[in-house]
Design an enzyme around this catalytic site. Structure first.
Site, PDB file in Angstrom:
ATOM      1  N   HIS A  74      46.288  -9.459  11.370  1.00 14.82           N
ATOM      2  CA  HIS A  74      47.430 -10.356  11.205  1.00 14.82           C
ATOM      3  C   HIS A  74      47.291 -11.554  12.128  1.00 14.82           C
ATOM      4  CE1 HIS A  74      48.688  -7.688  14.468  1.00 14.82           C
ATOM      5  NE2 HIS A  74      49.484  -8.637  14.885  1.00 14.82           N
ATOM      6  N   HIS A  76      48.847 -12.823  14.774  1.00 14.42           N
ATOM      7  CA  HIS A  76      49.143 -12.939  16.201  1.00 14.42           C
ATOM      8  C   HIS A  76      47.872 -13.281  16.979  1.00 14.42           C
ATOM      9  CE1 HIS A  76      53.163 -10.584  16.184  1.00 14.42           C
ATOM     10  NE2 HIS A  76      53.345 -11.873  16.047  1.00 14.42           N
ATOM     11  N   ASP A  78      46.734 -12.445  19.795  1.00 17.01           N
ATOM     12  CA  ASP A  78      45.961 -11.368  20.425  1.00 17.01           C
ATOM     13  C   ASP A  78      45.147 -10.598  19.393  1.00 17.01           C
ATOM     14  OD1 ASP A  78      48.462 -10.529  19.497  1.00 17.01           O
ATOM     15  OD2 ASP A  78      48.351  -8.681  20.628  1.00 17.01           O
ATOM     16  N   HIS A  79      45.252 -11.004  18.131  1.00 20.21           N
ATOM     17  CA  HIS A  79      44.429 -10.384  17.099  1.00 20.21           C
ATOM     18  C   HIS A  79      43.499 -11.385  16.420  1.00 20.21           C
ATOM     19  CE1 HIS A  79      46.254  -6.319  16.903  1.00 20.21           C
ATOM     20  NE2 HIS A  79      47.213  -6.947  17.546  1.00 20.21           N
ATOM     21  N   HIS A 163      55.381  -5.344  10.373  1.00 21.06           N
ATOM     22  CA  HIS A 163      55.113  -6.081  11.611  1.00 21.06           C
ATOM     23  C   HIS A 163      55.417  -7.575  11.506  1.00 21.06           C
ATOM     24  CE1 HIS A 163      53.658  -6.576  15.606  1.00 21.06           C
ATOM     25  NE2 HIS A 163      52.715  -7.416  15.230  1.00 21.06           N
ATOM     26  N   ASP A 184      48.564  -3.961  13.962  1.00 19.74           N
ATOM     27  CA  ASP A 184      49.922  -3.637  14.396  1.00 19.74           C
ATOM     28  C   ASP A 184      50.747  -3.351  13.158  1.00 19.74           C
ATOM     29  OD1 ASP A 184      49.052  -4.119  16.869  1.00 19.74           O
ATOM     30  OD2 ASP A 184      50.152  -5.997  17.184  1.00 19.74           O
ATOM     31  N   GLU A 209      47.213   1.550  16.403  1.00 20.05           N
ATOM     32  CA  GLU A 209      47.773   0.983  17.628  1.00 20.05           C
ATOM     33  C   GLU A 209      48.727   2.016  18.235  1.00 20.05           C
ATOM     34  OE1 GLU A 209      51.054  -1.150  18.132  1.00 20.05           O
ATOM     35  OE2 GLU A 209      51.881  -1.064  16.121  1.00 20.05           O
ATOM     36  N   HIS A 420      45.070  -0.118  21.761  1.00 24.62           N
ATOM     37  CA  HIS A 420      46.172  -1.049  21.911  1.00 24.62           C
ATOM     38  C   HIS A 420      47.387  -0.378  22.554  1.00 24.62           C
ATOM     39  CE1 HIS A 420      48.633  -4.502  21.056  1.00 24.62           C
ATOM     40  NE2 HIS A 420      47.627  -5.093  20.464  1.00 24.62           N
TER      41      HIS A 420
END
Lengths: 606, 964
Positions: A74, A76, A78-79, A163, A184, A209, A420
Site C-alpha cells: 500500500h 504508506h 514506510d511501505h 487499512h 498492513d 504484520e 512489523h
C-alpha cells in the site's frame, strides 16, 4: 522429494518513535524465485539508515538479475518510500506490482516527501521528481483477485486488506508452493473501507504484520459516537473544533463520519478541509469506489460519498471568522504548518476544542498538550496558554490480536511469520498462535533468514482408461482418501504419467515377460494320477466357490490361470506329486493354493 | 407539417389493421386446442432434426394440458423418448413428463413404471438427473402410496454412486423428500428392504463434490421438515462440515446444527480435549456463534439469524456473546461501556474526559488470554460490527429475540443496541430502534444511554424520529433529570421538525403517564411558576407549551398532589385542551371542579359484557323476522340498525361487528323496501320513472355487499357465502326491474342467461355451504333450476319475483374478529388558505400522510384519488415502499401525489381521498376448468371496483399559466 527454502529477511525499526514507522522490506525466495515485498523507508532517520540496505540482497551482480519482482502492498511511505531510490539509484528494472489506487496515490506522497526532504531540509543525494516518474513507469497495476503471471512459474494475486485505500494482501505462488504477505490490514470495517478478507488458500507461509499483537480493541462504535458527540456539543455551544490529521487515510474516514453525521442531523455549521495534497487525494478516493466499503459502494450511484456536501476547502482567512466551525488541518502532530497556525489562534478560548485522532511523537506540540501541558513555549520566547479542550481519539486501522488470529484462521497457513511489530509483543502472539491454532510461528529479527522446508507435491498425469477402471473397483464416497492403484509410472521429458502396464509396454516397445512360479506338493495317495487329479478338483471346487475351477481333459486342474498337474514319481507309488504353477500376477491365489494343498486332501469316502 | 400529419394518419391506420389481424390469429389458436395429443404426435413425427423436435416441445410446453388428456400426451412423449437419440430432446421430454405429472387431477402412478424403466437404460447424466426430478414430482404427488415411495427410494439409492454430481444431487433430493426413517414400514412391497435413509444421506456428507455435500445436508433438513425425527448421531458429522471449504456447505451445516440443537437441547456432549461435558444446545450455540465470524457473509447472516431462535441456551453462554476482553499492551482495559457505567454509578456524569482515563490498568496473565474463543464469546460484538449491513441487521434481530426471552440479557445488550443507533445505514438504525422498543418492558435506561438515544432525535429521517418517539413512549426512565432531558430534546426536535408535532405530543403523553413521580418535582420549573411572582401567561397556541402541558396533565392523572402546583391559567388551559385534544389530555380530578366524565369511565369498562349481550340480543330479534308483517319488520330493522350504529360509536372494540351487521341489515331493509313497493302490481310500461327506487336499492345493495366483503378484515367463508347470496338477490332484483322497464325481449335474453350462469357459479363455488342455506332464495331457485333453464325470460322474471318475496332472511353468523378498514389522512390537513401554486402543465408534488387501520395487503389495494373541480378524477397507485407497518393491523402511507392541471383563473380546491380497490374474483377459489394460459394475468389482477374509505381532504391549488 525436494525441500525448498524460504529466505526471509526484513529490517525493523530500530528505536525511534512509532510502532509502525519502521522500514518494511522483506525478501522471499520461493522455489528458486526471489520476490521483494514492500520497499519502505524509515521516517525517523535522515542518513543512510533511512533506506534499507540493498547491498544485502546481492553482493555483486545486478538486482534485476536476482529479483523476479517487487510487490508494494500500500501507499504508506514506510511501505513504499524507498522505491525510487531502489529502482533508480540502486538500479532495478524488473516489474513492480501494486494495486491501482496505490499506483495513483503513491507518487503524490513520494513527491510530497521529496519536497520536504530536499526543498525544506536541503538534503543532497536524494531522488528527484524525474526519478519518481521513471520509477512509476516500471509499475504494473493489478486488480483485486486477479491472478497475474509474472513469468511461467511465478504468479501473484491480490486480496482486499482494508487499512487504507488500495491496500492489498498478496499471494505469491510458484507451482504448489505459496506465500501470503498481508502488508498492513484491518479486520474491522470503518466508515470508508471494508474489512480484510482472504479465502482458504492454505499457503505454506503467511507473513503478517503484528503492530497490535498485544491489544484487543473496543468496538469502534463507542469511539465514533464519542467523537461525534464531542464535536457536536462543542459546535452547538458556538466553539470551533480543530482536528489535525495526516493528509491520507484517517482524514477521509473522519470526513465521511462527520459528513454523514451532518447530513443525518441536518446541521449547518461549516466544515473545512485544508487544501493541497488532500484535494488531489480526495479526487482519487472518488474514483476508486470499488475499494471502499459496502455503504459507499451501494450509494455512490445516487451520490458519491466523497463528493462532500458540507465539507469545503479551507482558506487561511476563515480561521478568524466568528461562529462555530470544524477544521481538518495537516499535519497531524501539530508540529508545523497550517494545523499549528490555527491551533495558536484558537488555543486561548475554552469553548474551542482540538481532537488528536492519532499518535503524536515526543517533542511535538501535539504530544505536549496530550500529556496535559497547559503552557507552551513557542519560538521567539512566546508563551501560549492553552485554554481550549484537548481530546484524544484513537482511530487506528491495524488489525488487533483478535483480528490477526482471525485472518490466520481464514487462510489456514502451514506456518506463520510475524513482522512489523515489537519483539516483546510478538512473542506473546507467537505463543498464542502456536497454542490455539497449532501452526508453527516464526518471528525473525532484522536481517535474520528463516528457512522453511516444504513438502512438494508432484502432479502426475493418469490416463482416463486406467482411472475409470480403477474407479470402478472402489466405492465412491471415500473418494478423498488415498487409494492403491496398479499402473506403470513413465517419466519422460520431465513430465510424469501413470498408465496401465499394457500401454506402457506398447509405448516402450517392449515384449511382455511372464514370470511363473512352480511348486511341487507331495501327497500321500495310492490311487492313480487321474483319480488324484479328480479328488483335487472336487476338493478345490468345494472350497474356492468364487473362483473358476476346471478339470481339463488332459487330467490337469486349473483355478483361474493356475495350473495343477498330478504326476506319479517312479520311486514311490504311494505318493503323488502335484505340480502347481502360477504367474506373478496371481501370486496371492497361488500361494494360498499351495498352502491349501500342503495340508493334504480330505479323506475321500472309499 | 401537413405531410407529417398525413404520415401520422397513415401510421395510425395501419396500426388498426394489424390489431385486427392479431385477433383473428388468436381465434385460430383456440380452435386447435382440443386435439392436443394428436397435434403433438404429428408435430413430433414431422420433426426432421433434434432441433426441430425441441422447438415443437418448447411450443407445446407453453400451453397447459387438461387432466383428461395428460395420459395420452404422456404415452406419446414416452414413445418418442424411446426413439430419440439426441440427449437434449430426451431431457426436454423428461422435464415435460415431470411437469405433466404435476397436473391437478391426474394420478401419475401409471407412468412411474415407464419412468423407472427409461431411467435404467439412460446413459446421459443430465437426462438421468432430469428423470430423477420427474420421479420426485411423481413421488410428491403420491404421498400416500408406501410401495411407490419405497421403490423410488430404492431407485435413488442405486444411482447414488453415479459419477455426475447432478445425478447424486437429485438422488439425495429424492431421498430427502420421500425417504422414511422408521424401520417398521409395512412390507407390502416385498423384496425391497427398508433402508435407513438418514444413514445413507449421512454418508454423502463427505462426498468429494461440495454441491453433493450441500444437497445431502439439504436432504437431511428436508427429512426434518417432513416431520421425521433425525438421530442425534448426525450432530458430530454436521459439526465437521462447519469447517468445510465451501460456503454453501457451511451455511447448510449451520442450519442442520440448529435443527439438531432444537431436537435434543438437553442431551450432553463432551467438550473435546477436556473431560467436561455440556448441554448440546449450549455446544451448538457456541459453534454457531463461532460462525458469526466466518469468512463468507452468507454464512454469517445465516448464523446470526439462527442465534435468535435458540432460547433454551443457558444464560451464561448467552451473556458471553456480549463479552469482549479488551487489552492494550497485555494490560487489561475496560470497555467504553464499562467506563460509562462506572462514571454513572460514581455520580460523576460525562464531565469531559481527561486524556488517558482509558489507560489500561492491571496486567493480564498471558497464559489466560484466549484469542480465539471456542465458545460464544463476543459473537454479537462481532456481528454488530460486521462489514455487511445484512449481517448487522440479522444480529440486531437475533439480539431482540433473545432479549425478549431473557430480561437479564436485555439489560446487558442495551449498551450495544444504543450503539447501533449510530449505524451508517438507516435500515440498521431503524431496526435497532424497533428492537429496543420491543424489549423496553425489561429495561430501564441509564442517563448516559438515554443521552445517546435522544441524540438521534435530530436525525433528518422521519421514520427514525417516529420510531424513536414510539420507543420513548414505552421506555422506563430512572431519574427526573432523564425526564427533563427527554423533554428538552423532544422540544428541540419539535422546533427543528414542526411536522412531528402529533407524534411528539403522543410520546409525551405516555412519558408523563408512566413517570408521574418523576415529573412532579419538575412541574414548577416546567410551568415556570414562581412562589411569589406571577409569571406571564404562555401562548396557548405554542406547540411546545402544549407539549409540556400534555406531559404534566398525563402525569397528574395518577398524582393527585400535582394540580396544587398549577397556576390559574393552567387550569384554564387544561379545560381548553381537554376539549380540543381530548385524546391526549386525560380527565383529571381537579379540586373544586366537577368531574363529569369520571363517573362514566369506570362504568364503561364494567359494561363490556352487557353491550356484547345487547348486540347479540338485538341481532337475534331481527333474525326471527320472517314471521313479522313487513311494516313491523321494516321498523324493527330501522331501529336495530340505529342501535347498532350507536353501539359501534360507543364501543370501539365492537365497532367492527356492529357496523358489519348493520350493513347487512341495511341491505335487507333495502331489499324489503324495494319489494314492498306497490308499483310492482301495476303493468310495467306505466311505471318507467317510478321504478327508480327499486333499481337504486339494487345498486346500493351491490355496493354495500362489496363493502362487506372487502372492507372488513377477518371475514370468513361463512360470511362470504351470505354476502354473495345477498348480492345474488340484488342481481335478481335488478333483473326484474330491468325486465319491467325495458321494452323488447332481446336484451332480456342475455341478461337472463347471465343471471342463470351466476346462479350456477354460486352453486359451484359454495357447494359445501349450500346445506346451510335452507329455505333461502338460492335454495328455492336451485330447486326450480330445470324449469328456469327451459322457460322464457318473462317467465323467469316472474318466478324470480315470487321466489324473492317468499325467500327467508338468512342469519349472518358473526366472525370471531372483525375490523372495519379505515383510513385517516393526516396530511394534507386541508386547513391551509394558501393555495399551492404551480405552473400549469407542470406537476406539483403533494405530500400525503395517512394512517390505515385493518387493511389487508395495502400495497395492492390502497389507492389515492384526486378529484379536480371539473369532475376529472385521477387514481394514483402508491409505491409498495411507501407503506410502513408500525404495528399489527396498522399501516402508514407516506407518499407523494403529483398534481397537474391546465391553468385556472383563481385557486380552487381539489379533493384527495383514499380508495380501497377490490377484485371480486380474487377471494373465490380459482375454478379448475378455467385454464391459466387462456386468461392473461393482467385481466386476473385488474381492479374491479373501488370503495372510498377515508374522509376526503380538500387542498387549495392554483395552476398558473406559464409565463412566456
Amino acid at each position: 522429494m525436494y525441500g525448498t527454502g524460504f529466505g526471509c529477511l526484513r529490517w525493523l525499526a530500530e528505536g525511534g518513535a512509532g510502532q509502525d514507522v519502521g522500514r518494511s522490506c522483506i525478501l522471499v525466495s520461493i522455489a528458486g524465485k526471489n520476490v521483494m515485498l514492500d520497499c519502505g523507508m524509515h521516517m525517523g532517520f535522515n542518513d543512510d539508515r533511512r533506506f534499507p540496505d540493498f547491498s544485502y540482497i546481492t553482493q555483486n551482480g545486478r538486482l534485476t538479475d536476482f529479483l523476479d519482482c517487487v510487490i508494494i502492498s500500500h501507499f504508506h511511505l514506510d511501505h513504499c518510500g524507498a522505491l525510487p531510490y531502489f529502482s533508480e539509484m540502486v538500479g532495478y528494472d524488473g516489474p513492480i506490482y501494486m494495486t491501482h489506487p496505490t499506483q495513483a496515490i503513491c507518487p503524490i506522497l513520494l513527491e510530497d516527501y521529496r519536497k520536504i526532504a530536499v526543498d525544506k531540509k536541503g538534503e543532497a543525494n536524494f531522488f528527484t521528481s524525474q526519478m519518481i516518474k521513471d520509477c512509476m513507469k516500471k509499475v504494473v497495476a493489478v486488480h483485486l483477485h486477479q491472478t497475474v503471471q509474472v513469468d511461467d512459474e511465478l504468479e501473484i494475486k491480490a486480496y482486499y486488506a482494508g487499512h487504507v485505500l488500495g491496500a492489498a494482501m498478496f499471494q505469491i505462488k510458484v507451482g504448489s508452493e505459496s506465500v501470503v504477505y498481508t502488508g498492513d490490514y484491518n479486520m474491522t470495517p470503518d466508515r470508508h473501507l471494508g474489512a480484510a478478507w482472504i479465502d482458504k488458500c492454505r499457503p505454506n507461509l503467511l507473513i503478517t504484520e503484528s503492530t497490535y499483537a498485544t491489544t484487543i480493541r473496543d468496538s469502534k462504535r463507542c469511539r465514533e459516537r464519542d467523537f461525534l458527540k464531542k464535536v457536536h456539543e462543542t459546535v452547538e455551544h458556538g466553539g470551533k473544533v480543530l482536528i489535525p490529521v495526516f493528509a491520507l487515510g484517517r482524514a477521509q474516514e473522519l470526513c465521511i463520519l462527520l459528513e454523514t453525521f451532518w447530513e443525518r442531523m441536518n446541521l449547518k455549521v461549516p466544515i473545512y478541509f485544508s487544501t493541497g495534497l488532500t484535494e488531489k487525494a480526495n479526487h482519487y478516493y472518488k474514483l476508486f469506489i470499488p475499494w471502499t466499503n459496502q455503504k459507499i459502494r451501494k450509494t455512490f450511484v445516487q451520490r458519491n460519498m466523497f463528493e462532500f456536501k458540507h465539507i469545503k476547502a479551507f482558506d487561511r482567512a476563515f480561521a478568524d471568522n466568528p461562529g462555530p466551525m470544524v477544521v481538518f488541518a495537516t499535519p497531524g502532530m501539530l508540529h508545523a504548518g497550517q494545523s499549528l497556525q490555527i491551533f495558536r489562534k484558537w488555543a486561548g478560548n475554552e469553548k474551542n476544542m482540538v481532537i488528536m485522532p492519532g499518535y503524536c511523537v515526543q517533542g511535538t506540540v501535539g504530544h505536549k498538550i496530550l500529556s496535559g501541558q497547559r503552557k507552551l513555549e513557542m519560538e521567539g520566547r512566546q508563551v501560549l496558554e492553552v485554554k481550549m479542550q484537548v481530546e484524544y481519539m484513537s482511530f487506528s486501522a491495524h488489525a488487533d490480536a483478535k483480528g490477526i488470529m482471525q485472518l490466520v484462521g481464514q487462510a489456514e497457513p502451514e506456518n506463520v511469520l510475524l513482522v512489523h511489530g515489537e519483539a516483546k509483543k510478538m512473542e506473546f502472539l507467537k505463543q498464542k498462535i502456536e497454542q490455539e491454532l497449532r501452526v508453527s510461528c516464526y518471528m525473525p529479527a532484522n536481517g535474520e533468514t528463516v528457512t522453511l522446508p516444504t513438502s512438494l507435491s508432484i502432479p502426475v498425469g493418469i490416463s482416463l482408461g486406467l482411472l475409470k477402471r480403477e474407479m470402478a473397483q472402489g466405492l465412491l464416497p471415500e473418494a478423498k482418501k488415498p487409494r492403491l492403484l496398479h499402473g506403470t509410472l513413465i517419466m519422460k521429458d520431465s513430465n510424469f504419467r501413470l498408465v496401465s502396464s499394457e500401454q506402457a509396454l506398447k509405448e516402450l516397445g517392449l515384449a511382455e515377460h511372464q514370470l511363473r512360479f512352480t511348486c511341487r506338493v507331495h501327497l500321500h495317495d495310492t490311487r492313480k494320477e487321474q483319480e488324484t487329479a479328480l479328488r483335487v478338483y472336487s476338493h478345490l471346487k468345494s472350497i474356492l466357490k468364487e473362483h473358476c475351477v476346471q478339470h481339463l481333459p488332459d487330467g490337469s486342474v486349473t483355478v483361474e490361470s493356475i495350473l495343477i498337474q498330478a504326476a506319479a514319481p517312479s520311486e514311490d507309488p504311494g505318493t503323488k506329486v502335484l505340480l502347481v504353477s502360477w504367474t506373478y500376477q496371481d501370486e496371492e491365489l497361488g500361494s494360498f493354493l499351495t498352502s491349501l494343498l500342503k495340508k493334504g486332501l480330505p479323506q475321500a469316502p472309499s | 407539417m401537413a405531410a407529417h400529419l398525413k404520415k401520422r394518419v397513415y401510421e395510425e391506420f395501419t396500426k388498426v389493421v394489424q390489431q385486427q389481424q392479431e385477433e383473428i390469429a388468436t381465434k385460430k389458436l383456440r380452435l386447435t386446442k382440443p386435439s392436443k395429443s394428436a397435434a403433438l404426435h404429428i408435430d413430433l413425427c414431422k420433426a426432421t432434426s433434434p432441433a426441430d423436435a425441441l422447438q415443437y416441445l418448447l411450443q407445446f410446453a407453453r400451453k397447459p394440458v387438461e387432466a383428461e388428456s395428460v395420459e395420452g400426451v404422456v404415452r406419446i412423449l414416452l414413445e418418442h423418448y424411446y426413439k430419440e437419440n439426441d440427449p437434449s430432446v430426451r431431457l426436454k421430454i423428461a422435464s415435460l413428463l415431470g411437469l405433466l405429472s404435476k397436473t391437478t387431477g391426474f394420478s401419475p402412478d401409471c407412468i412411474m413404471d415407464d419412468a423407472i424403466n427409461i431411467l435404467q437404460n439412460e446413459k446421459s447424466h443430465q437426462v438421468l438427473a432430469q428423470l430423477l426430478d420427474t420421479l420426485l414430482a411423481i413421488g410428491t404427488k403420491l404421498p400416500e402410496n408406501q410401495a411407490i415411495q419405497m421403490r423410488l427410494v430404492d431407485v435413488a439409492c442405486q444411482h447414488l454412486t453415479d459419477t455426475s454430481h447432478g445425478v447424486r444431487n437429485k438422488c439425495l433430493q429424492l431421498l430427502g423428500n420421500l425417504g422414511s426413517l422408521e424401520k417398521s414400514v409395512t412390507k407390502d412391497a416385498e423384496g425391497l428392504a427398508t433402508r435407513d435413509v438418514q444413514k445413507i444421506i449421512g454418508d454423502y456428507f463427505s462426498d468429494q463434490d461440495p454441491r453433493v455435500r450441500t444437497a445431502a445436508i439439504k436432504a437431511m433438513l428436508q427429512l426434518h421438515e417432513r416431520g421425521l425425527k433425525l438421530h442425534q448421531t448426525i450432530y458430530n458429522q454436521a459439526c465437521k462440515l462447519l469447517s468445510d471449504d465451501y460456503e454453501q456447505v457451511r451455511s447448510a451445516a449451520v442450519q442442520l446444527i440448529w435443527v439438531v440443537s432444537q431436537l435434543y437441547p438437553e442431551s450432553i456432549v463432551p467438550i473435546p480435549s477436556s473431560n467436561e461435558e455440556i448441554r448440546l444446545v449450549d455446544d451448538a450455540f457456541g459453534k454457531i456463534c463461532h460462525m458469526v465470524s466466518d469468512g463468507s457473509w452468507v454464512v454469517r447472516v445465516q448464523a446470526a439469524k439462527l442465534l435468535g431462535s435458540m432460547e433454551q441456551v443457558s444464560s451464561h453462554f448467552l451473556e458471553q456473546t456480549l463479552d469482549k476482553k479488551l487489552m492494550s499492551d497485555l494490560r487489561r482495559k475496560r470497555t467504553a461501556h464499562e467506563r460509562a457505567k462506572e462514571l454513572y454509578s460514581s455520580g460523576e456524569f460525562s464531565s469531559g474526559r481527561k486524556w488517558g482515563d482509558d489507560a489500561p490498568k492491571e496486567e493480564v496473565d498471558t497464559g489466560a488470554v484466549n484469542l480465539i474463543e471456542s465458545g460464544a464469546c463476543g459473537a454479537f460484538v462481532h456481528g454488530l460490527e460486521d462489514e455487511m449491513y445484512e449481517v448487522r441487521i440479522a444480529a440486531v434481530e437475533a439480539l431482540c429475540m433473545l432479549a425478549q426471552s431473557s430480561p437479564s440479557f436485555a439489560e446487558k445488550c442495551l449498551d450495544f443496541l444504543v450503539d447501533m443507533f449510530n449505524d451508517e445505514i438507516e435500515e440498521v438504525r431503524l431496526q435497532s430502534i424497533h428492537t429496543m422498543r420491543k424489549i423496553s418492558n425489561n429495561i430501564t435506561l441509564r442517563e448516559d444511554q438515554l443521552d445517546t438515544v435522544l441524540a438521534v432525535l435530530e436525525d433528518s429521517s422521519r421514520d427514525i424520529r417516529e420510531a424513536l418517539h414510539e420507543l420513548l413512549c414505552c421506555t422506563n426512565v430512572s431519574t427526573k433529570e432523564g425526564i427533563h432531558l427527554a423533554l428538552v430534546e423532544l422540544l428541540k426536535n419539535l422546533t427543528k421538525y414542526p411536522t412531528d408535532r402529533d407524534s411528539i405530543w403522543k410520546c409525551l403523553k405516555f412519558l408523563g403517564s408512566r413517570h408521574p413521580t418523576l415529573v412532579l418535582p419538575l412541574v414548577p420549573e416546567l410551568l415556570s411558576t414562581h412562589p411569589f411572582f406571577d409569571t406571564a401567561e404562555p401562548d396557548m397556541d405554542d406547540p411546545a407549551y402544549i407539549a409540556v402541558l400534555v406531559l404534566i396533565f398525563n402525569a397528574a392523572k395518577t398524582c393527585p398532589t400535582m394540580p396544587a402546583l398549577f397556576s390559574d391559567h393552567t387550569f384554564r388551559h387544561y379545560a381548553y385542551l381537554r376539549d380540543s385534544l381530548s385524546h391526549l389530555v386525560p380527565a383529571l380530578r381537579l379540586p373544586g371542579r366537577k368531574l363529569v366524565s369520571s363517573a362514566v369511565s369506570p362504568s364503561i369498562i364494567s359494561q363490556e359484557d352487557p353491550s356484547q349481550q345487547f348486540l347479540q340480543q338485538s341481532l337475534e330479534r331481527v333474525y326471527s323476522l320472517q314471521h313479522l308483517d313487513p311494516q313491523g319488520a321494516q321498523e324493527l330493522l330501522e331501529f336495530t340498525i340505529r342501535d347498532l350504529q350507536r353501539l359501534g360509536e360507543l364501543q370501539s372494540e365492537l365497532a367492527g361487528v356492529a357496523d358489519f351487521s348493520a350493513t347487512y341489515l341495511r341491505c335487507q331493509l333495502l331489499l324489503i323496501k324495494a319489494l314492498q313497493e306497490k308499483l310492482w302490481n301495476v303493468a310495467a310500461p306505466l311505471y318507467l320513472k317510478q321504478s327508480d327506487l327499486a333499481s337504486a336499492a339494487a345498486k346500493q345493495i351491490m355496493e354495500e355487499t362489496y363493502k362487506m366483503e372487502f372492507m372488513y378484515s377477518g371475514v370468513e367463508n361463512k360470511q362470504v357465502v351470505i354476502i354473495h347470496h345477498m348480492r345474488l338477490q340484488a342481481k335478481a332484483l335488478q333483473l326484474i326491474v330491468t325486465a319491467r322497464t325495458t321494452r323488447g325481449l332481446d336484451p332480456l335474453f342475455g341478461m337472463c342467461e347471465k343471471f342463470l350462469q351466476e346462479v350456477d357459479f354460486f352453486q359451484r363455488y359454495f357447494i359445501t355451504d349450500l346445506p346451510h342455506l335452507q329455505d333461502s332464495f338460492v335454495d328455492k331457485l336451485l330447486d326450480l333450476m330445470p324449469r328456469l333453464m327451459t322457460s322464457k325470460p318473462a317467465e323467469v322474471v316472474k318466478i324470480l319475483q315470487t321466489t324473492l318475496r317468499q325467500s327467508a332472511f338468512l342469519h349472518l353468523p358473526l366472525p370471531e374478529q372483525i375490523h372495519k378498514a379505515s383510513a385517516t389522512i393526516i396530511e394534507p390537513a386541508g386547513e391551509s388558505d394558501n393555495p399551492l401554486r404551480f405552473t400549469s402543465g407542470l406537476v406539483v408534488a403533494l405530500d400525503v400522510d395517512a394512517t390505515l387501520e385493518h387493511v389487508q395487503d395495502p400495497q395492492n389495494t390502497v389507492k389515492v384519488q384526486v378529484l379536480y373541480p371539473d369532475g376529472q378524477a385521477q387514481m394514483i397507485h402508491p409505491k409498495p415502499a411507501d407503506f410502513r407497518n408500525p404495528g399489527p393491523g396498522r399501516h402508514r402511507l407516506i407518499t407523494q401525489v403529483y398534481l397537474s392541471h391546465t391553468a385556472w383563473t383563481e385557486p380552487c380546491q381539489v379533493e384527495v381521498r383514499l380508495l380501497l380497490s377490490y377484485n371480486s374474483s380474487a377471494r373465490i377459489p380459482k375454478c379448475p376448468w378455467m385454464e391459466g394460459g387462456e386468461v392473461s394475468p393482467q385481466v386476473e389482477t385488474s381492479i374491479e371496483g373501488t370503495i372510498p374509505f377515508s374522509k376526503p381532504v380538500k387542498v387549495y391549488i392554483m395552476p398558473k399559466p406559464a409565463r412566456r
